[in-house]
Design an enzyme around this catalytic site. Structure first.
Site, PDB file in Angstrom:
ATOM      1  N   GLU C 100      10.803  -2.883  16.721  1.00  0.00           N
ATOM      2  CA  GLU C 100      10.607  -1.597  16.056  1.00  0.00           C
ATOM      3  C   GLU C 100      10.859  -0.465  17.046  1.00  0.00           C
ATOM      4  O   GLU C 100      10.045  -0.183  17.933  1.00  0.00           O
ATOM      5  CB  GLU C 100       9.183  -1.494  15.501  1.00  0.00           C
ATOM      6  CG  GLU C 100       8.944  -0.131  14.881  1.00  0.00           C
ATOM      7  CD  GLU C 100       7.844  -0.127  13.833  1.00  0.00           C
ATOM      8  OE1 GLU C 100       7.456  -1.211  13.369  1.00  0.00           O
ATOM      9  OE2 GLU C 100       7.383   0.961  13.478  1.00  0.00           O
ATOM     10  N   LYS C 234      -6.368 -15.497   7.994  1.00  0.00           N
ATOM     11  CA  LYS C 234      -5.009 -15.106   7.607  1.00  0.00           C
ATOM     12  C   LYS C 234      -4.907 -14.537   6.191  1.00  0.00           C
ATOM     13  O   LYS C 234      -3.862 -14.615   5.563  1.00  0.00           O
ATOM     14  CB  LYS C 234      -4.046 -16.298   7.802  1.00  0.00           C
ATOM     15  CG  LYS C 234      -4.060 -16.768   9.252  1.00  0.00           C
ATOM     16  CD  LYS C 234      -3.220 -17.980   9.547  1.00  0.00           C
ATOM     17  CE  LYS C 234      -3.373 -18.356  11.027  1.00  0.00           C
ATOM     18  NZ  LYS C 234      -2.667 -19.565  11.390  1.00  0.00           N
ATOM     19  N   ASP C 309      -1.503 -16.062  17.611  1.00  0.00           N
ATOM     20  CA  ASP C 309      -1.089 -16.483  16.269  1.00  0.00           C
ATOM     21  C   ASP C 309      -0.743 -15.236  15.453  1.00  0.00           C
ATOM     22  O   ASP C 309      -1.615 -14.440  15.111  1.00  0.00           O
ATOM     23  CB  ASP C 309      -2.240 -17.252  15.608  1.00  0.00           C
ATOM     24  CG  ASP C 309      -1.800 -17.963  14.344  1.00  0.00           C
ATOM     25  OD1 ASP C 309      -0.888 -17.450  13.650  1.00  0.00           O
ATOM     26  OD2 ASP C 309      -2.358 -19.026  14.040  1.00  0.00           O
ATOM     27  N   HIS C 404      -1.766  24.378   9.387  1.00  0.00           N
ATOM     28  CA  HIS C 404      -3.201  24.264   9.691  1.00  0.00           C
ATOM     29  C   HIS C 404      -3.978  23.687   8.520  1.00  0.00           C
ATOM     30  O   HIS C 404      -5.176  23.918   8.374  1.00  0.00           O
ATOM     31  CB  HIS C 404      -3.777  25.609  10.122  1.00  0.00           C
ATOM     32  CG  HIS C 404      -3.673  25.758  11.603  1.00  0.00           C
ATOM     33  ND1 HIS C 404      -4.748  26.056  12.400  1.00  0.00           N
ATOM     34  CD2 HIS C 404      -2.631  25.601  12.427  1.00  0.00           C
ATOM     35  CE1 HIS C 404      -4.364  26.105  13.659  1.00  0.00           C
ATOM     36  NE2 HIS C 404      -3.087  25.829  13.701  1.00  0.00           N
TER      37      HIS C 404
END
Lengths: 410, 410, 410, 410
Positions: C100, C234, C309, C404
């Site tokens: 990336e 996972k 992993d 802002h």
């Protein structure tokens, strides 16, 4: 005099909450006057709101301010349910307050089916009202040190917690980090009361007592909020599913195949499959944390009838319904990790609500140990299971049953 | 006769729902008899439950089965609130039914502050009740084809949908996949009614009409359930936050710094910071999808007073409260994507609830376009904002304010 | 011979995993042959895949089957970072493997800013790999009894757990109910290894040892799965945010206003506001449980470079970034409850990954206590904080800064 | 010269990213010098990192800054898989880059089973990369007006969007409210590229073009952030499950009972039941939004091998695996709503990754319509399904199978 007083309110000279000052603290009179004021001001009648049985002198001291009358909700009796729990054991009349047509009828049907199968088993997995006191430290390292201190000084916190309450007993304090801030989630049993206020006060007192101790060890901290939303009260939140809040109850039953076929007119397999694709898979895909069909309906009707806090239906609705076929019969269960109920205090003192609790034999005015509260939680859980399975059976007996859920390629 | 009938029920010869058969369908009489039966059977008094103003002949036709009386909840008047919305415009009396002490008082305080600041702005972002009809196809490829068909044939579905309902108008159908199954989430406007039943029937009819069309194109499908839980009704679910259900309303206001300081006795910065760490960060960490302080409290009290479905507090509680300081003043907003309300049908017909709606001028008996419903949703949203900011102000004025939220290392 | 062998694979006589049988278990040769087969079969070149430094005899014993070569990912050095943690203390070279563009550059910029401010503080809140063994009992009551037994017999379970592992040490077992089923979530420290396999084996052994004990007390149970998804490995899951998995680390720093203005060219207030509306509010509305800007990017690059992993980036991404202005300076923190890392075993043995760990001085081959693992987790957390704030600064310096964040009505 | 240059870096005279200035922009040389510097500074060898096949002049222009070498990960061939999709049709070699032992072996076994059953069907439900541009208006009413404007002016936005990109084509813009702020979630197809940068630039341009138009209608708004986290990139988020991001693919297959019994050595019913209690119920209780066993493992290995963005494993892991027994056979599916993949640009240009894509015949250098990208997504989905069912089969063949999931009371 009352006419004159209404004028004074209309002109802004007397405020709604000051009416009792002009009625010698007679709230029954003041309630009528406030109602008259509202009727006058908006030119509408509140004749039904006027008809009520509430002792306003008592109500105003605990449940309401500026009362003008009462809201009435139909109360039905679905029949009785056999509950075989740890605290609830026997057959209990099931009253439901609702305006949802067919809810009482549906549960009524369900009750007969479950009673025929021997009733509903219930067991209590956990008990304890929670409150998250949010504290801030000087930084990440201090936050971790504070969390460790809390875990090691539960005895100190427990003692400080106990000083403000007779019925609350601290069970645990779990710290959750957020950078330099730490959420301290207190859990305590609360006697017969639902206990949120009790725990709020006691938890704050415990933290106040802890801060000087922490400072001695070089950990400076301040309280940011008495509630940091990890309690988590009246918001849906996974923390309550995982950790429980109030009473965590599981209810189950095995309905013989014959009973299911005769009473529900559907095969057990269809109910199990519908539960899987709807309550598990459908909810999963919806990003829902209520893995059930309509637990909130049963909670709403039971909570309203028995004087519970209606906003706590929110977290109560995070329940998991299971249905499986075992040896041809239908095994069903409902896991309700967050039943925040009480049998004393709050709305339970009100006239009709108290009658409903007394009908169950569970008004908690003489129950410091909270057994009535736990029994009531078991009954609520049992009713939820009945309502769940009845609705699933109705839906499964429709389209799903006709097609058996299977489709062949043309 | 009634004594005799009670005996018959006690002996099981007459069932609770059969009493009307013995009273010439007089439900008022039947209600008294059922109550007498319950009192006899359990040896308890239901004297307060007996005192009610409900027309049982009407109630039994729409709201309840096996009635035995009514539950009464105190109704308070918090004052009036200026709402500047699209449908609600003016000052409305705010009635709340609750047993939670200090709720009416808190909102009453909040009302005066917001009124002093000019009231609450509201706007409606979306409208439409939803229902998810779950269908099954022969496999993944067919499921995708079905989803595409639905997206292209909205006109067909709309026409079929409209055949069963006078007030329901289909807005969209969004398909969600789950392997070979497809959840078809229908969204429709529903006139003055909350409309869930209306949409359920019409959505099912639309799918029934679509199935033969689909088969012509070689896509076989069956209906698994009239509701696949992606609606998502009475369960907390992100899909409702994202897509809305019922009325999606946003309310906001700017409270001048001076007003905040004088009335709430706390600096705007403290309220903004508390909202950030509690309603955003605390809720985030709790795995909550209610990013607010206690929206469910306001919903419960407003819904109960005005005849709404209490179980829908669940999804209503998924609201987002914002507070920010702009040029020293306090900007506050509340985004409520899921206010499932109605001003006609359901519980709104009941005596006291109807009076409350009529007091607002919003009983929806002559409102096929549902303007009263949208106006009511705006008022509910405005009250939620008021209740949110009042509670945050109270909590911020406590510990947070004293310490200004900052801590220095020893 | 290799040509002949390729033919045999092409003709199906030798399977891909059988090639070693024909190369005298020489995996380096087998790898080349398999690659040649793939090139032949599909008529494509794998010349770059062929160029690698991997010892296939070792790799095949722990990391891969049917190897044909290697995938190469660019490895960049972002500079070094001062970490002031419990286990990591000093300046560490930060290597990132990524494709990336601008990721290394961005972190490189961030490193200089944080180093200038004295580095990043880190602290470890919790440590322990988890595994959920799912058991089934005969019903709800038994499930509750089993849960209670587990809570009381942690010593027994700990002993049984320890029998299968030298480095794993049981910390706790938390039972979660699901009707009659109970998820037993084991947590254990695991030395230098990430430890999932270790914990899986030991947890299963502990349950196997417990079942006969339970039966003696009348509680029959069976194991349904060695992993019931409440681990939760996972998959994104709130349970990991609340309870932690692997190492739970918090990192923070205070960046002086001057430093922020000079280096990031943006006011601290803009970064704090962007973090609030994007990482908190935006994520909240998205139904996200990652309250950060791009933690997954830093995890991916650090994990890949150091042999972790990669699938565990998933739960690692559930992090909370905070930014607040204190006395004009910018306080920032990142809370990472789920860093499942190891410095020994798994992918850490591979050649390039091992070099990266050795560069940090943290290859865990002689570290039974896991201090290198904890140090590595602290460094990862510190890099995540740096990457977070750098990206927020970039984005805040854009549109937000110009306006802002405020807008006036026309 | 290189020695001298290393000294310069060591002394701080040359920064890591300036090395190319001293090597006549030769990044291959600069990479070696930076590596030498790191080795010198920390006294460690990076001999394996040095061995690589990467063209650094190209890599530095798109993938990395400050390169010092490469990380190598073993690449295995699991065999080939028959995919019957819309874009992928045929048998494809499945390469996986991983260090997780047994992953390739497991998938390899799964491939043979699915191929024996005729392969995996896939279909694409949706396509489109998303980016959420966050804008702020003056208040709630303006926010609603802005949202309505956006819904009505999709053609205008589409035109403005298209001006910055050749391959990106706007599909929709969905507005999400947050008080006065509005998240505008753009969705666009992106040719062969994963397309996040493309969409970011184009979405910002579209909003910039819209602001003056909005101002003409009295709606003032500013951009707060080019990304407001409702995209939602690299964070787990329900919005991606519901709305999709990248390619939304569903894969399914029917495995004959005989095949399941012979190859997986377990009854189909056991796999279905394990999927239900683990992937649905277990995940539900964990507060997970990944309703699968280990999809992230397949994504990690496929993404790494083929040059995808590894951080996007996060949202990819939010997949739903289904398993049901139909007429005795095992129907399985996997729904992957968020496969953010590309076959051109990003990491796909790197040497080994490009070879892997070319092996599939799917390198997207000549594919403006993105057919290679969609085909690759289908293959990834098919591999995920295979990996899911293989693991479930392994686990089901264990304890669950022995007990048949049923337990009798003693």
């Amino acid at each position: 005099m009352s006419e004159e007083l209404v004028e004074k309110i209309l002109s802004g000279k007397v405020k709604l909450h000051e009416v009792e000052n002009w009625t010698a603290n007679d709230s029954n009179a003041a309630t009528a006057i406030r109602r008259a004021y509202v009727e006058r001001k908006y030119g509408k009648q509140l004749g039904h709101v006027a008809l009520n049985c509430i002792d306003w002198d008592d109500a105003i001291s605990r449940n309401i301010e500026n009362p003008i009358g009462a809201t009435q909700v139909p109360l039905g009796c679905a029949g009785e349910l056999t509950v075989k729990g740890e605290y609830a054991n026997g057959s209990y009349p099931i009253l439901l307050a609702t305006t949802e047509g067919r809810l009482v009828a549906g549960i009524s049907r369900g009750l007969t089916v479950f009673n025929a199968a021997g009733g509903v088993n219930t067991a209590i997995a956990k008990d304890g009202m929670t409150r998250d006191v949010l504290v801030r430290t000087a930084g990440a390292k201090e936050a971790v040190r504070l969390a460790r201190w809390v875990e090691k000084n539960i005895a100190f916190l427990s003692e400080a917690f106990g000083r403000t309450t007779k019925h609350g007993r601290l069970v645990e304090v779990r710290p959750y980090l957020a950078g330099r801030d730490v959420h301290l989630r207190f859990r305590a049993t609360t006697g017969a009361a639902m206990g949120m206020n009790m725990v709020t006060i006691a938890a704050k007192a415990a933290v106040d007592a802890a801060l000087p101790q922490l400072e001695k060890e070089g950990i400076r901290a301040i309280v940011l909020s008495e509630s940091g939303n990890m309690c988590s009260d009246k918001k849906p939140a996974i923390i309550n599913m995982l950790e429980g809040r109030g009473v965590s109850v599981v209810a189950d039953a095995t309905l013989p195949r014959k009973t299911v076929l005769e009473r529900f007119r559907v095969e057990p397999e269809m109910i199990a499959e519908l539960n899987r694709i709807k309550c598990l898979q459908g909810s999963a895909l919806a990003g829902s944390h209520g893995f059930n069909a309509h637990v909130a309906n049963m909670l709403a009707a039971m909570y309203l009838a028995h004087g519970q806090d209606l906003a706590q239906i929110v977290e109560g609705s995070q329940a998991l319904t299971d249905a499986a076929v075992i040896d041809g019969n239908l095994y069903v269960s409902c896991w309700l990790p967050t039943l925040e109920v009480g049998t004393f205090g709050g709305g339970t003192k009100r006239e009709t609500q108290q009658e409903a609790l007394r009908l169950l034999g569970l008004y908690g005015d003489k129950d410091p140990d909270g057994k009535t509260r736990l029994a009531f939680a078991e009954i609520v859980a049992a009713v939820c299971l009945v309502g769940e399975i009845n609705l699933l059976a109705v839906q499964a007996a429709g389209e799903l049953s006709r097609s058996h859920g299977s489709i062949k390629r043309g």
